[in-house]
Design a protein around this motif. Structure first.
Motif, mmCIF file in Angstrom:
data_model
loop_
_atom_site.group_PDB
_atom_site.id
_atom_site.type_symbol
_atom_site.label_atom_id
_atom_site.label_comp_id
_atom_site.label_asym_id
_atom_site.label_seq_id
_atom_site.Cartn_x
_atom_site.Cartn_y
_atom_site.Cartn_z
ATOM 1 N N ASP A 68 1.039 -1.148 0.012
ATOM 2 C CA ASP A 68 0.153 0.187 0.260
ATOM 3 C C ASP A 68 1.010 1.440 0.163
ATOM 4 N N PHE A 69 1.846 1.234 1.079
ATOM 5 C CA PHE A 69 3.067 2.398 0.413
ATOM 6 C C PHE A 69 3.640 2.490 -0.792
ATOM 7 N N LEU A 70 4.086 1.879 -1.782
ATOM 8 C CA LEU A 70 4.371 1.973 -2.729
ATOM 9 C C LEU A 70 3.036 2.226 -3.346
ATOM 10 N N ASP A 71 2.080 2.031 -3.872
ATOM 11 C CA ASP A 71 0.740 1.648 -4.090
ATOM 12 C C ASP A 71 0.464 3.625 -3.738
ATOM 13 N N GLN A 72 0.301 3.776 -2.551
ATOM 14 C CA GLN A 72 0.126 5.402 -2.455
ATOM 15 C C GLN A 72 0.863 6.752 -3.029
ATOM 16 N N LEU A 73 2.525 5.682 -3.354
ATOM 17 C CA LEU A 73 3.599 6.664 -4.057
ATOM 18 C C LEU A 73 3.426 6.243 -5.468
ATOM 19 N N GLY A 74 3.013 5.852 -6.087
ATOM 20 C CA GLY A 74 3.194 5.724 -7.357
ATOM 21 C C GLY A 74 4.158 4.412 -7.179
ATOM 22 N N VAL A 75 4.900 4.418 -6.796
ATOM 23 C CA VAL A 75 5.792 2.655 -7.912
ATOM 24 C C VAL A 75 5.403 1.556 -7.534
ATOM 25 N N LYS A 76 6.179 1.686 -9.023
ATOM 26 C CA LYS A 76 5.373 -0.378 -9.255
ATOM 27 C C LYS A 76 6.748 -1.255 -8.099
ATOM 28 N N PHE A 77 6.112 -2.291 -8.135
ATOM 29 C CA PHE A 77 6.698 -3.275 -7.606
ATOM 30 C C PHE A 77 6.277 -4.430 -8.606
ATOM 31 N N VAL A 78 7.479 -5.397 -8.345
ATOM 32 C CA VAL A 78 7.412 -6.786 -9.307
ATOM 33 C C VAL A 78 6.923 -7.913 -8.616
ATOM 34 N N GLY A 79 7.092 -8.196 -7.570
ATOM 35 C CA GLY A 79 6.404 -9.285 -6.737
ATOM 36 C C GLY A 79 5.515 -8.853 -5.398
ATOM 37 N N MET A 80 4.951 -10.011 -4.936
ATOM 38 C CA MET A 80 4.275 -9.554 -3.366
ATOM 39 C C MET A 80 3.461 -10.999 -3.478
ATOM 40 N N PRO A 81 3.325 -10.772 -1.986
ATOM 41 C CA PRO A 81 2.274 -12.240 -1.393
ATOM 42 C C PRO A 81 1.213 -11.934 -1.655
ATOM 43 N N GLU A 166 12.110 8.735 0.176
ATOM 44 C CA GLU A 166 13.513 9.100 -0.338
ATOM 45 C C GLU A 166 14.294 8.748 -1.223
ATOM 46 N N ILE A 167 13.684 7.464 -0.802
ATOM 47 C CA ILE A 167 14.269 5.971 -1.740
ATOM 48 C C ILE A 167 14.034 6.172 -2.827
ATOM 49 N N PHE A 168 12.791 6.239 -3.287
ATOM 50 C CA PHE A 168 11.873 6.798 -4.849
ATOM 51 C C PHE A 168 11.955 7.826 -5.603
ATOM 52 N N ASP A 169 12.583 9.411 -4.843
ATOM 53 C CA ASP A 169 12.603 10.334 -5.047
ATOM 54 C C ASP A 169 10.729 10.322 -5.158
ATOM 55 N N ARG A 170 9.791 10.227 -4.611
ATOM 56 C CA ARG A 170 9.218 10.574 -4.285
ATOM 57 C C ARG A 170 8.137 11.142 -2.676
ATOM 58 N N LYS A 171 9.429 12.532 -2.357
ATOM 59 C CA LYS A 171 9.319 13.333 -1.415
ATOM 60 C C LYS A 171 7.919 14.118 -0.971
ATOM 61 N N GLN A 172 7.858 14.570 -2.368
ATOM 62 C CA GLN A 172 6.735 15.917 -2.515
ATOM 63 C C GLN A 172 5.193 14.853 -2.388
ATOM 64 N N ILE A 173 5.122 13.390 -2.873
ATOM 65 C CA ILE A 173 4.117 12.729 -2.757
ATOM 66 C C ILE A 173 4.078 12.476 -1.086
ATOM 67 N N ALA A 174 4.548 11.657 -0.574
ATOM 68 C CA ALA A 174 5.169 11.295 0.513
ATOM 69 C C ALA A 174 5.057 12.245 1.602
ATOM 70 N N ALA A 175 5.122 14.026 1.555
ATOM 71 C CA ALA A 175 4.334 14.747 2.576
ATOM 72 C C ALA A 175 3.216 15.535 2.163
ATOM 73 N N GLU A 176 2.363 15.042 1.053
ATOM 74 C CA GLU A 176 1.518 15.558 0.813
ATOM 75 C C GLU A 176 1.057 14.434 1.396
ATOM 76 N N LYS A 177 1.089 12.984 1.284
ATOM 77 C CA LYS A 177 -0.249 11.631 2.079
ATOM 78 C C LYS A 177 0.160 11.866 3.752
ATOM 79 N N ALA A 178 1.512 12.020 3.569
ATOM 80 C CA ALA A 178 1.645 12.598 5.442
ATOM 81 C C ALA A 178 0.540 13.625 6.155
ATOM 82 N N ALA A 179 0.337 14.644 4.881
ATOM 83 C CA ALA A 179 -0.620 16.257 5.457
ATOM 84 C C ALA A 179 -1.873 15.107 5.476
#
Length: 323
Positions: A68-81, A166-179
């Motif tokens: 969910d964190f990555l989905d909210q940040l717009g980051v794709k992932f290649v695997g999940m349970p 920071e890891i995925f260069d989504r700092k602005q989106i992260a700040a918006e989600k935190a707000a």
């Protein structure tokens, strides 16, 4: 050759390739396809320190909170349970581009190895596999306390948002989600602040109940959202304190929040008041006044520590005051 031997062979081969390419002044394919970071990112967590040298391209998540964190940040992932995927992440369930890595509690190591991830994200549910996972790829542990969320629950969520930003260069989106999360928390606190109702949070599991008090998995409901507890019983276990209907009747909550674990585990519809009702429960103020909330079990039980889950949980909490 088992996966550990394969992993060692791959690590050795990769290390050799980097050394040779350094001598030839040519980048490897991995470096060529990824963004090398001018300043490597160092993530310190409860299980160790993870250094990230390049922007991850093949991320695998081993917990639905991380998905969910990555989905909210717009980051794709290649695997999940894919054993228990919450409804708000259902788009990934049948997505063939996202590999099925088995079970949340016991992920499939062979599949993870075959995926060749360059970053793994885990929570305490996979902590026992941490050392093994680090042999496959850099692994970041989400420092969240699933046994007792009384303190720092929302702070931990926001901290993890910022770290992943920071890891995925989504700092602005992260700040918006935190707000956005702060706004939801404040909304709940404004509603609960001057209310006298007392509440219980209980887990339903095949007809049996467990209570979650102020020092429990759902301690944040009382400590951070301002809900007043109907019971002072203390329990910090993952599945709460086993209780009877008589316990609920004696606590006599004004609001009763019921988390239907069976609905998640058996993949069926959530129970309703008629299905769980009995003479003792019907004596409570919550039952008499229609303030029994059958909460979103995916958000409360499957996740309970991610941005989407928290928005749903807070809406469920507020619902108890609006019925």
């Amino acid at each position: 050759m088992n996966w550990k031997l394969k992993s060692a062979a791959v690590i050795f081969a990769a290390t050799t390739a980097v050394v040779l390419s350094g001598c030839e002044k040519k980048p490897t394919a991995q470096v060529h396809n990824a963004e090398l970071l001018e300043n490597p990112i160092t993530i310190q967590h409860q299980l160790g320190t993870t250094v990230i040298q390049q922007r991850p391209q093949r991320v695998a998540v081993l917990d639905m909170n991380e998905a969910d964190f990555l989905d909210q940040l717009g980051v794709k992932f290649v695997g999940m349970p894919k054993d228990y995927v919450p409804h708000f992440l259902s788009q990934y369930k049948n997505d063939e581009s996202v590999a099925d890595l088995g079970a949340i509690v016991q992920p499939n190591m062979e599949r993870i190895y075959a995926l060749k991830p360059d970053l793994l994200l885990i929570t305490p549910l996979q902590a026992n596999q941490y050392q093994t996972l680090t042999e496959i790829a850099p692994t970041v542990h989400y420092d969240i306390n699933f046994n007792n969320s009384q303190q720092q629950h929302f702070e931990s969520i926001k901290s993890h948002l910022f770290s992943l930003g920071e890891i995925f260069d989504r700092k602005q989106i992260a700040a918006e989600k935190a707000a956005e999360l702060d706004q939801k928390i404040n909304q709940a606190k404004q509603i609960t602040a001057n209310r006298t109702e007392k509440a219980l949070v209980v887990l339903h599991n095949n007809g049996a109940f467990s209570n979650f008090g102020v020092q429990s998995r759902y301690g944040f409901v009382f400590n951070s959202l301002g809900v007043k507890p109907a019971s002072t019983a203390i329990d910090t276990s993952l599945h709460g304190q086993p209780i009877s209907s008589e316990f609920i009747q004696k606590a006599d909550p004004d609001i009763l929040y019921i988390v239907d674990r069976t609905a998640v585990m058996e993949r069926r519809a959530t129970i309703n008041a008629e299905q769980v009702s009995n003479p003792l429960l019907r004596q409570t103020k919550a039952w008499k006044n229609g303030k029994v909330v059958f909460v979103d079990a995916d958000a409360w039980y499957t996740t309970a520590a991610s941005p989407s889950a928290m928005r749903i949980v807070i809406d469920d909490v507020i619902k108890g005051y609006q019925l």
